[in-house]
Structure formats: structure tokens, C-alpha cells
Design a protein around this motif. Structure first.
Motif, PDB file in Angstrom:
ATOM      1  N   LEU A 149      20.830 -12.291   0.434  1.00  0.00           N
ATOM      2  CA  LEU A 149      19.824 -11.539  -0.316  1.00  0.00           C
ATOM      3  C   LEU A 149      20.024 -11.697  -1.819  1.00  0.00           C
ATOM      4  O   LEU A 149      19.056 -11.772  -2.579  1.00  0.00           O
ATOM      5  CB  LEU A 149      19.888 -10.059   0.070  1.00  0.00           C
ATOM      6  N   ILE A 150      21.287 -11.751  -2.240  1.00  0.00           N
ATOM      7  CA  ILE A 150      21.570 -11.898  -3.670  1.00  0.00           C
ATOM      8  C   ILE A 150      21.036 -13.226  -4.191  1.00  0.00           C
ATOM      9  O   ILE A 150      20.296 -13.283  -5.177  1.00  0.00           O
ATOM     10  CB  ILE A 150      23.088 -11.789  -3.938  1.00  0.00           C
ATOM     11  N   VAL A 151      21.406 -14.314  -3.523  1.00  0.00           N
ATOM     12  CA  VAL A 151      20.998 -15.626  -4.030  1.00  0.00           C
ATOM     13  C   VAL A 151      19.506 -15.869  -3.817  1.00  0.00           C
ATOM     14  O   VAL A 151      18.859 -16.553  -4.619  1.00  0.00           O
ATOM     15  CB  VAL A 151      21.857 -16.747  -3.396  1.00  0.00           C
ATOM     16  N   MET A 152      18.923 -15.282  -2.775  1.00  0.00           N
ATOM     17  CA  MET A 152      17.487 -15.434  -2.580  1.00  0.00           C
ATOM     18  C   MET A 152      16.726 -14.738  -3.711  1.00  0.00           C
ATOM     19  O   MET A 152      15.729 -15.264  -4.220  1.00  0.00           O
ATOM     20  CB  MET A 152      17.050 -14.875  -1.227  1.00  0.00           C
ATOM     21  N   ALA A 153      17.200 -13.565  -4.115  1.00  0.00           N
ATOM     22  CA  ALA A 153      16.574 -12.871  -5.243  1.00  0.00           C
ATOM     23  C   ALA A 153      16.715 -13.682  -6.526  1.00  0.00           C
ATOM     24  O   ALA A 153      15.781 -13.764  -7.337  1.00  0.00           O
ATOM     25  CB  ALA A 153      17.202 -11.489  -5.414  1.00  0.00           C
ATOM     26  N   MET A 154      17.878 -14.301  -6.711  1.00  0.00           N
ATOM     27  CA  MET A 154      18.090 -15.143  -7.889  1.00  0.00           C
ATOM     28  C   MET A 154      17.111 -16.311  -7.911  1.00  0.00           C
ATOM     29  O   MET A 154      16.483 -16.598  -8.940  1.00  0.00           O
ATOM     30  CB  MET A 154      19.531 -15.670  -7.900  1.00  0.00           C
ATOM     31  N   MET A 155      16.972 -16.974  -6.784  1.00  0.00           N
ATOM     32  CA  MET A 155      16.103 -18.145  -6.713  1.00  0.00           C
ATOM     33  C   MET A 155      14.638 -17.777  -6.942  1.00  0.00           C
ATOM     34  O   MET A 155      13.919 -18.445  -7.689  1.00  0.00           O
ATOM     35  CB  MET A 155      16.283 -18.830  -5.356  1.00  0.00           C
ATOM     36  N   GLN A 156      14.192 -16.715  -6.309  1.00  0.00           N
ATOM     37  CA  GLN A 156      12.792 -16.328  -6.436  1.00  0.00           C
ATOM     38  C   GLN A 156      12.460 -15.898  -7.862  1.00  0.00           C
ATOM     39  O   GLN A 156      11.370 -16.176  -8.367  1.00  0.00           O
ATOM     40  CB  GLN A 156      12.463 -15.222  -5.439  1.00  0.00           C
TER      41      GLN A 156
ATOM     42  N   MET B 227      24.233  -3.751  -3.915  1.00  0.00           N
ATOM     43  CA  MET B 227      24.882  -3.997  -2.623  1.00  0.00           C
ATOM     44  C   MET B 227      26.286  -3.387  -2.589  1.00  0.00           C
ATOM     45  O   MET B 227      26.706  -2.813  -1.579  1.00  0.00           O
ATOM     46  CB  MET B 227      24.978  -5.506  -2.365  1.00  0.00           C
ATOM     47  N   ALA B 228      27.013  -3.528  -3.694  1.00  0.00           N
ATOM     48  CA  ALA B 228      28.390  -3.037  -3.748  1.00  0.00           C
ATOM     49  C   ALA B 228      28.452  -1.520  -3.611  1.00  0.00           C
ATOM     50  O   ALA B 228      29.451  -0.973  -3.122  1.00  0.00           O
ATOM     51  CB  ALA B 228      29.051  -3.476  -5.049  1.00  0.00           C
ATOM     52  N   LEU B 229      27.395  -0.844  -4.044  1.00  0.00           N
ATOM     53  CA  LEU B 229      27.363   0.613  -3.956  1.00  0.00           C
ATOM     54  C   LEU B 229      27.008   1.101  -2.559  1.00  0.00           C
ATOM     55  O   LEU B 229      27.134   2.286  -2.264  1.00  0.00           O
ATOM     56  CB  LEU B 229      26.348   1.175  -4.970  1.00  0.00           C
ATOM     57  N   TRP B 230      26.552   0.159  -1.716  1.00  0.00           N
ATOM     58  CA  TRP B 230      26.166   0.537  -0.352  1.00  0.00           C
ATOM     59  C   TRP B 230      27.424   0.688   0.508  1.00  0.00           C
ATOM     60  O   TRP B 230      28.279  -0.185   0.513  1.00  0.00           O
ATOM     61  CB  TRP B 230      25.251  -0.525   0.245  1.00  0.00           C
ATOM     62  N   PRO B 231      27.549   1.781   1.244  1.00  0.00           N
ATOM     63  CA  PRO B 231      28.763   1.997   2.060  1.00  0.00           C
ATOM     64  C   PRO B 231      28.987   0.871   3.070  1.00  0.00           C
ATOM     65  O   PRO B 231      28.056   0.436   3.751  1.00  0.00           O
ATOM     66  CB  PRO B 231      28.472   3.319   2.783  1.00  0.00           C
ATOM     67  N   GLY B 232      30.218   0.402   3.139  1.00  0.00           N
ATOM     68  CA  GLY B 232      30.581  -0.606   4.129  1.00  0.00           C
ATOM     69  C   GLY B 232      30.332  -2.039   3.716  1.00  0.00           C
ATOM     70  O   GLY B 232      30.632  -2.961   4.480  1.00  0.00           O
ATOM     71  N   VAL B 233      29.773  -2.259   2.526  1.00  0.00           N
ATOM     72  CA  VAL B 233      29.491  -3.620   2.059  1.00  0.00           C
ATOM     73  C   VAL B 233      30.600  -4.070   1.114  1.00  0.00           C
ATOM     74  O   VAL B 233      30.901  -3.394   0.135  1.00  0.00           O
ATOM     75  CB  VAL B 233      28.129  -3.700   1.339  1.00  0.00           C
ATOM     76  N   SER B 234      31.221  -5.199   1.434  1.00  0.00           N
ATOM     77  CA  SER B 234      32.267  -5.765   0.586  1.00  0.00           C
ATOM     78  C   SER B 234      31.785  -7.089   0.007  1.00  0.00           C
ATOM     79  O   SER B 234      31.264  -7.939   0.727  1.00  0.00           O
ATOM     80  CB  SER B 234      33.545  -6.005   1.399  1.00  0.00           C
ATOM     81  N   LEU B 235      31.950  -7.248  -1.294  1.00  0.00           N
ATOM     82  CA  LEU B 235      31.534  -8.477  -1.962  1.00  0.00           C
ATOM     83  C   LEU B 235      32.732  -9.221  -2.547  1.00  0.00           C
ATOM     84  O   LEU B 235      32.618  -9.894  -3.567  1.00  0.00           O
ATOM     85  CB  LEU B 235      30.517  -8.164  -3.062  1.00  0.00           C
ATOM     86  N   SER B 236      33.873  -9.106  -1.885  1.00  0.00           N
ATOM     87  CA  SER B 236      35.039  -9.872  -2.330  1.00  0.00           C
ATOM     88  C   SER B 236      34.785 -11.352  -2.070  1.00  0.00           C
ATOM     89  O   SER B 236      34.202 -11.729  -1.050  1.00  0.00           O
ATOM     90  CB  SER B 236      36.291  -9.410  -1.586  1.00  0.00           C
ATOM     91  N   MET B 237      35.223 -12.196  -2.996  1.00  0.00           N
ATOM     92  CA  MET B 237      34.914 -13.624  -2.929  1.00  0.00           C
ATOM     93  C   MET B 237      36.100 -14.425  -2.404  1.00  0.00           C
ATOM     94  O   MET B 237      37.204 -14.325  -2.932  1.00  0.00           O
ATOM     95  CB  MET B 237      34.494 -14.138  -4.307  1.00  0.00           C
ATOM     96  N   ALA B 238      35.839 -15.231  -1.381  1.00  0.00           N
ATOM     97  CA  ALA B 238      36.873 -16.116  -0.840  1.00  0.00           C
ATOM     98  C   ALA B 238      36.972 -17.399  -1.663  1.00  0.00           C
ATOM     99  O   ALA B 238      38.061 -17.953  -1.841  1.00  0.00           O
ATOM    100  CB  ALA B 238      36.565 -16.447   0.620  1.00  0.00           C
ATOM    101  N   HIS B 239      35.839 -17.874  -2.162  1.00  0.00           N
ATOM    102  CA  HIS B 239      35.793 -19.110  -2.948  1.00  0.00           C
ATOM    103  C   HIS B 239      34.854 -18.899  -4.143  1.00  0.00           C
ATOM    104  O   HIS B 239      33.666 -19.240  -4.067  1.00  0.00           O
ATOM    105  CB  HIS B 239      35.301 -20.283  -2.098  1.00  0.00           C
TER     106      HIS B 239
END
Length: 202
Positions: free
Chosen positions: A6-13, A68-80
């Protein structure tokens, strides 16, 4: 799984929306001369429009990520992290360049809306944002793999999750290089259109 898509789709649009109205608004309002008369080369004009679209895409990406980060249960930690930056940037450039080409071609807002509704929106929805393509019929998997948006979204998601439905990490690298090549070719074509003045100076 869904949040990175959803993040990158919003960026692209938003990158597309920003650049697709850049020249079209001037055509419709009769102010296109204000963009063409200043002593800017076609490359400088194109770079400015695309950079503005990328800036908007990044701002939207950060805003959506914060929500998204403020939504309970959503983690945006980056692996790469490199994949997040690269695929986010490549996706933004891809849509910004497509938007600029659309802006050059379109003669009215309906033309721009047609590209948005019949090309950009379907490609976005069929890119694997909301589902794993491995669950699809092989024929539809092939269709998804022909969609460049799929590689942007899957690569961006790989940056967060460390896993991708593209295949191995080697495939991710290949997709990263492939998107750069596609963007370079698209940029060259758009630059040629802008330099020729097609539908801008006539």
C-alpha cells in the motif's frame, strides 16, 4: 504483508498524478508558454518535473508509512533497507516518467483520466499488492510477471519482510537492474518527445 504494498502503490500513483498534470494543466489553461519560454533545456525541464513528482511520492510514502506504523499490530521494520529505497525510487521514477509522457500526449483531462483508469489502476490492482501470486493459476501468474508494477511492489515488500514472491534474492537483484533499464529507456523516449515539442509547440 499488505502494508508495504500500500505504501509503494500510494507513492507510485501520486508520482503519476503529479507529473501527468504538469504540462496538461498548462495546455488547458493556456499557460504552457510559461514552461516553454524560460531558458531551460528539455533535460532540465524534464528533470524538474520528475524530481517534483518523486518528492511528492516520498512525502506520501512517509505519510502512509506513519499511518501504518500507528496501526496496532503493524510492524515496518526493514530487513533490507536498500531494497526499500531502490524499489521505492524506481517505482516513483517509472510512474513519474509515464505521467510526463501522458502529459505531453494528452490534449484534455479526459485523456489523462483514461490512462489513469484503464492502464495505471488495473496494473496497480493486478500487481500482487493484496495477494501472493503463487496462489494464482499459472496463466495468471505469467500475466502478473509481465507487469512491471509487480516487481516494484514485490521488491519494496522484500525490503521490509526479507521474503518475496519473485523467487530468490538473485531474482530481486535482476528485477532491480531491470527496472533501472526500463526507466532509462522510458526516460529516453520521453526526453525525445519533450525535445521535439510534439503537441506542445504546435
Amino acid at each position: 504483508f499488505v502494508a508495504p504494498g500500500l505504501i509503494v502503490m500510494a507513492m507510485m500513483q501520486n508520482a503519476f498524478a503529479n507529473s501527468s498534470f504538469s504540462l496538461l494543466a498548462g495546455k488547458m489553461q493556456g499557460t504552457i508558454i510559461d514552461l516553454l519560454m524560460p531558458p531551460l533545456s528539455p533535460g532540465e525541464l524534464m528533470s524538474g518535473i520528475i524530481a517534483a513528482a518523486i518528492t511528492r511520492a516520498i512525502a506520501v510514502g512517509f505519510t502512509v508509512a506513519l499511518a501504518m506504523a500507528l496501526w496496532p499490530g503493524v510492524s515496518l521494520s526493514m530487513a533490507h533497507p536498500w531494497a526499500v529505497v531502490w524499489f521505492g525510487l524506481m517505482g516513483s521514477i517509472l510512474l513519474a516518467t509515464l505521467g510526463l509522457a501522458t502529459s505531453i500526449w494528452a490534449e484534455k483531462f479526459d485523456h489523462n483520466a483514461a490512462i489513469t483508469n484503464f492502464i495505471i489502476a488495473p496494473l496497480s490492482l493486478l500487481s500482487g499488492t493484496f495477494y501472493v501470486i503463487d496462489n494464482l493459476d499459472p496463466a495468471f501468474q505469467w500475466v502478473s510477471r509481465m507487469n512491471p508494477f509487480f516487481y516494484v511492489i514485490s521488491g519494496f515488500r522484500y525490503g521490509f519482510l526479507g521474503a518475496t514472491d519473485m523467487g530468490s534474492s538473485t531474482t530481486v537483484i535482476a528485477a532491480a537492474v531491470g527496472l533501472a533499464v526500463v526507466n532509462a529507456g522510458l526516460a529516453a523516449g520521453t526526453y525525445a518527445l519533450l525535445r521535439s515539442g510534439w503537441k506542445l509547440k504546435s
